[in-house]
Scaffold this motif. Sequence first.
Motif, PDB file in Angstrom:
ATOM      1  N   MET A  83      39.657 -48.149 -12.245  1.00 54.72           N
ATOM      2  CA  MET A  83      39.574 -49.058 -11.095  1.00 54.72           C
ATOM      3  C   MET A  83      38.450 -48.521 -10.221  1.00 54.72           C
ATOM      4  O   MET A  83      38.656 -47.622  -9.402  1.00 54.72           O
ATOM      5  CB  MET A  83      40.889 -49.095 -10.312  1.00 54.72           C
ATOM      6  N   TYR A  86      38.249 -47.635  -6.179  1.00 50.34           N
ATOM      7  CA  TYR A  86      39.628 -47.968  -5.794  1.00 50.34           C
ATOM      8  C   TYR A  86      39.913 -47.642  -4.328  1.00 50.34           C
ATOM      9  O   TYR A  86      40.546 -48.420  -3.606  1.00 50.34           O
ATOM     10  CB  TYR A  86      40.591 -47.190  -6.714  1.00 50.34           C
ATOM     11  N   ALA A 118      37.897 -59.071  -4.805  1.00 49.09           N
ATOM     12  CA  ALA A 118      38.931 -58.039  -4.657  1.00 49.09           C
ATOM     13  C   ALA A 118      39.667 -58.188  -3.321  1.00 49.09           C
ATOM     14  O   ALA A 118      40.821 -57.781  -3.186  1.00 49.09           O
ATOM     15  CB  ALA A 118      38.302 -56.649  -4.778  1.00 49.09           C
ATOM     16  N   SER A 149      44.433 -52.388 -14.755  1.00 52.98           N
ATOM     17  CA  SER A 149      43.527 -51.268 -15.039  1.00 52.98           C
ATOM     18  C   SER A 149      43.551 -50.923 -16.531  1.00 52.98           C
ATOM     19  O   SER A 149      42.630 -50.317 -17.044  1.00 52.98           O
ATOM     20  CB  SER A 149      43.921 -50.057 -14.195  1.00 52.98           C
ATOM     21  N   THR A 157      37.352 -54.124  -9.763  1.00 50.79           N
ATOM     22  CA  THR A 157      38.621 -54.594  -9.187  1.00 50.79           C
ATOM     23  C   THR A 157      38.575 -56.079  -8.784  1.00 50.79           C
ATOM     24  O   THR A 157      39.626 -56.672  -8.583  1.00 50.79           O
ATOM     25  CB  THR A 157      39.054 -53.740  -7.977  1.00 50.79           C
TER      26      THR A 157
END
Length: 339
Positions: A83, A86, A118, A149, A157
């Motif tokens: 990811m 993240y 995202a 993921s 993402t």
Amino acid sequence: MFSKLTRCLFTQIRNIVRDTKVGVLGVPFENGQPKIGVGNGPRFIRDGGLIQSLKEIHAYMDVVDYGDVTYTIDPQIQNVPNMKEYVHMVSCSREVTKRVTEIIKDGRVCLTVGGDHAIAVATVDGHIQAVSHDIILVWIDAHADLNTSHTSDSGNTHGMPVALLAKELSDYWPYLPGMDWQNPVMSIKNLVYFGLRAVDSYERLIIEKLGILAFGMEEIETYGIDACINMAFEKLDPDKQKSIHVSFDIDALDAFEAPSTGTPVRGGLTLREGVHIMEAVHRSGRLTAMDLVEVNPSIGSKKDVDITVSAAIHVIKAAFGFNRKGLKPSNVSDLPKHT
Ligand SMILES: NC(=[NH2+])NCCC[C@H](N)C(=O)O
Ligand SMILES: [Mn+2]
Ligand SMILES: [Mn+2]
């Protein structure tokens, strides 16, 4: 005491009045994918005349610009494999959720302008926190954004928000540090897709396995956009009660209609089809939040950027009641006479 029809009329009137109150939130976030520039989406869309265009829809529009979301990185949060960035997503999401909830609680329809997709984890979550779990999510996109993921080839993402929101997929995620706020989540039964045409293999598997309602380009060609939107509303909310969230990825539109975006796909919705969906959403009187994401002004020529920004503004205007047939003057009942 009142008949169903009367109640329905009351709700419609209440909602039309409410719909004129809009809160605009910019989220200049671009860490959900690798192409820089999408973070300038909010600025270009505002400079393209967003606020004025909203105010001009009709005399009762009440538009407040809440500015852009800023965030600081939470140093406590650890990264998660596959990811990318993240920590950015989590730190930004927290702020976005709070702001969206506040705007809706202020009695406004929240229009969030991105940024990459995202950010929709947080806008949908903010809507849920303000209203209830039981909202309808209309995801208009060339892509399903349904990777976890474990299934994502890219690790971006912006290809994961729907999977993060779906309670039916919660067992397929690893522990996500810092995402504990992201609760409650919604059921995939309340989701509909429009415009799909670039779906990864695991996404396809999930759509079929869970029976997600999806009007891809093929269905839209077969039945027409109006029939598709009617079928969707009838299936998801036959009683016409639920609050609606629209997440509009500009790449749902054909690459000719919206060239300045990070993952364009040809063979998509015309601007007219995009506008048609949003007009239907407006007529429902139940739009509570809308995202417009993935406009990237660093991609393409100046003309490409102008076309994309103006397409975004057209779609937004339709959502907030712009009428293509025009409006009569609000305080005159006849043509002005020549004297
Ligand atoms: N919001 C978007 N434009 N998403 C594109 C996602 C592309 C691809 N499915 C991925 O997961 O990387
Ligand atoms: Mn997309
Ligand atoms: Mn998307």
